[in-house]
Scaffold this active site. Structure first.
Site, mmCIF file in Angstrom:
data_model
loop_
_atom_site.group_PDB
_atom_site.id
_atom_site.type_symbol
_atom_site.label_atom_id
_atom_site.label_comp_id
_atom_site.label_asym_id
_atom_site.label_seq_id
_atom_site.Cartn_x
_atom_site.Cartn_y
_atom_site.Cartn_z
ATOM 1 N N HIS A 1 35.915 145.548 72.992
ATOM 2 C CA HIS A 1 36.625 145.777 71.722
ATOM 3 C C HIS A 1 35.778 145.388 70.524
ATOM 4 O O HIS A 1 36.299 145.177 69.423
ATOM 5 C CB HIS A 1 37.948 145.004 71.699
ATOM 6 C CG HIS A 1 38.973 145.573 72.652
ATOM 7 N ND1 HIS A 1 40.092 144.878 73.032
ATOM 8 C CD2 HIS A 1 39.027 146.751 73.307
ATOM 9 C CE1 HIS A 1 40.809 145.618 73.867
ATOM 10 N NE2 HIS A 1 40.169 146.753 74.060
ATOM 11 N N ALA B 1 43.936 128.286 81.413
ATOM 12 C CA ALA B 1 42.586 128.723 81.809
ATOM 13 C C ALA B 1 41.633 127.533 81.976
ATOM 14 O O ALA B 1 40.791 127.529 82.883
ATOM 15 C CB ALA B 1 42.041 129.694 80.770
ATOM 16 N N LEU C 1 48.299 132.117 82.193
ATOM 17 C CA LEU C 1 49.264 131.024 81.975
ATOM 18 C C LEU C 1 50.562 131.301 82.729
ATOM 19 O O LEU C 1 51.158 130.420 83.337
ATOM 20 C CB LEU C 1 49.540 130.877 80.473
ATOM 21 C CG LEU C 1 50.323 129.623 80.050
ATOM 22 C CD1 LEU C 1 49.534 128.374 80.430
ATOM 23 C CD2 LEU C 1 50.596 129.636 78.554
ATOM 24 N N CYS D 1 21.662 150.793 53.672
ATOM 25 C CA CYS D 1 21.720 151.978 52.775
ATOM 26 C C CYS D 1 22.315 151.648 51.414
ATOM 27 O O CYS D 1 22.488 152.533 50.585
ATOM 28 C CB CYS D 1 22.534 153.091 53.449
ATOM 29 S SG CYS D 1 24.306 152.756 53.518
ATOM 30 N N SER E 1 47.460 139.959 78.981
ATOM 31 C CA SER E 1 48.853 140.336 79.305
ATOM 32 C C SER E 1 48.922 141.625 80.106
ATOM 33 O O SER E 1 49.988 142.014 80.576
ATOM 34 C CB SER E 1 49.655 140.495 78.012
ATOM 35 O OG SER E 1 49.038 141.490 77.195
HETATM 36 N N1 APR Z 1 45.445 130.053 79.636
HETATM 37 C C1 APR Z 1 45.569 131.217 80.337
HETATM 38 N N2 APR Z 1 46.291 132.282 79.896
HETATM 39 C C2 APR Z 1 46.905 132.151 78.701
HETATM 40 C C3 APR Z 1 46.822 130.976 77.920
HETATM 41 C C4 APR Z 1 46.057 129.894 78.438
HETATM 42 N N3 APR Z 1 45.918 128.751 77.762
HETATM 43 N N4 APR Z 1 47.557 131.159 76.789
HETATM 44 C C5 APR Z 1 48.066 132.412 76.855
HETATM 45 N N5 APR Z 1 47.695 133.005 78.011
HETATM 46 C C6 APR Z 1 48.012 134.353 78.482
HETATM 47 C C7 APR Z 1 49.385 134.841 78.086
HETATM 48 O O1 APR Z 1 50.324 134.496 79.107
HETATM 49 C C8 APR Z 1 49.181 136.362 78.006
HETATM 50 O O2 APR Z 1 49.425 136.970 79.266
HETATM 51 O O3 APR Z 1 47.095 135.236 77.844
HETATM 52 C C9 APR Z 1 47.707 136.523 77.665
HETATM 53 C C10 APR Z 1 47.469 136.971 76.227
HETATM 54 O O4 APR Z 1 47.977 138.278 76.116
HETATM 55 P P1 APR Z 1 47.800 139.051 74.726
HETATM 56 O O5 APR Z 1 48.226 138.156 73.609
HETATM 57 O O6 APR Z 1 48.459 140.379 74.889
HETATM 58 O O7 APR Z 1 46.210 139.230 74.570
HETATM 59 P P2 APR Z 1 45.313 140.317 75.294
HETATM 60 O O8 APR Z 1 45.870 140.639 76.643
HETATM 61 O O9 APR Z 1 43.909 139.851 75.209
HETATM 62 O O10 APR Z 1 45.477 141.614 74.332
HETATM 63 C C11 APR Z 1 44.712 142.753 74.683
HETATM 64 O O11 APR Z 1 45.367 143.862 72.641
HETATM 65 O O12 APR Z 1 45.842 143.474 70.450
HETATM 66 C C12 APR Z 1 44.916 144.031 71.300
HETATM 67 O O13 APR Z 1 42.621 144.287 70.962
HETATM 68 C C13 APR Z 1 43.610 143.319 71.157
HETATM 69 O O14 APR Z 1 42.052 142.645 72.850
HETATM 70 C C14 APR Z 1 43.429 142.618 72.487
HETATM 71 C C15 APR Z 1 44.261 143.455 73.428
HETATM 72 ZN ZN ZN Z 2 24.668 151.682 55.519
#
Ligand code: APR
Ligand code: ZN
Length: 231
Positions: free
Chosen positions: A108, A217, A200, A138, A176
């Site tokens: 990303h 994590a 988590l 540029c 997620s």
């Molecule tokens: N340790 C492990 N897991 C965790 C922790 C932790 N301390 N805290 C939160 N989580 C988990 C949550 O349970 C959830 O499942 O991390 C996940 C975060 O999910 P999202 O907030 O949806 O983030 P992500 O999955 O990275 O989103 C994907 O969506 O918005 C776009 O581009 C953005 O890269 C991002 C993509």
């Molecule tokens: Zn440029």
């Protein structure tokens, strides 16, 4: 005989204990601001100053956070694992690099880089991008965060898909499982690789994994890396 070709996908959850918000947890980024207003090409055309301000604030925050034990454990794996390893991160923070990971792809993009929409030059960028900031190549005021917005193509997909088709272990950490194509990686690895989720709490796609371990994590990842390096 342990796994020899490992692909690890990380999401916002791996950076949460460093103090960076996730997107969809309670209080997450998308509960503070609508992604349609700050994370799409249309938003950038409609209100560039608002989009730049959103990313300027997140870029500035990077200067005050540190990699956590999960990032450090993956960096140790990178240094000591003698098989093939690829970390694919959905995150735009630089915590994996700062922990020492080398075999790493940002699908990303990266918050710490700017891209010119005129000449396409990209470069490291750790300060604010204002609407009139000139491109160093540029001179046009056409810089944007070098991140992938909703509706844009994720990066490095060919290399990622090749690694997923060849791996014998796929690990998903702190995501997620709601945003594609990353949410589909477990399906691509299933059948020829063991698939493990460290999160988590069980993600939307937890039933697609051979194993789904729940916990922070910083606790799960070091233990998982120790076990992997001991095999
Ligand atoms: N340790 C492990 N897991 C965790 C922790 C932790 N301390 N805290 C939160 N989580 C988990 C949550 O349970 C959830 O499942 O991390 C996940 C975060 O999910 P999202 O907030 O949806 O983030 P992500 O999955 O990275 O989103 C994907 O969506 O918005 C776009 O581009 C953005 O890269 C991002 C993509
Ligand atoms: Zn440029």
């Amino acid at each position: 005989m342990g796994p020899k070709r490992v692909v690890i996908l990380t999401g916002a959850g791996i950076s949460q204990e460093s103090g960076l918000h996730t997107f969809r947890d309670t209080g997450g980024v998308w509960s503070q601001v609508r992604l349609e207003d700050v994370a799409t090409p249309e938003a950038f055309v409609r209100d560039p100053a608002r989009v730049q301000a959103f990313y300027n604030a997140r870029r500035a925050q990077l200067l005050s956070v540190m990699p956590n034990a999960a990032h450090t454990a993956l960096a140790r794996l990178d240094a000591e694992f003698d098989g093939e390893l690829l970390v694919v991160t959905q995150n735009v923070d630089d915590l994996h690099e700062r922990a020492g990971s080398r075999r790493l792809l940002h699908m990303h993009g990266e918050l710490g880089r700017a891209r010119c929409t005129d000449c396409a030059a990209t470069r490291e960028w750790n300060s604010a991008i204002e609407p009139d900031t000139p491109c160093p190549s540029c001179r046009q005021p056409r810089l944007r965060p070098d991140v992938v917005w909703f509706g844009e193509m994720p990066l490095h997909m060919e290399a990622i898909e090749r690694a997923l088709m060849a791996c014998d272990l796929f690990v998903s950490i702190g995501t997620s499982g709601t945003v594609y194509p990353a949410a589909g990686f477990v399906q691509m690895a299933s059948g020829h690789a063991r698939t493990v989720e460290l999160n988590l709490e069980p993600s939307d796609g937890w039933t697609q994994f051979d194993d789904s371990l729940a916990g922070p994590a910083t606790k799960l990842v070091p233990a998982f890396v120790d076990e992997l390096l001991a095999r």
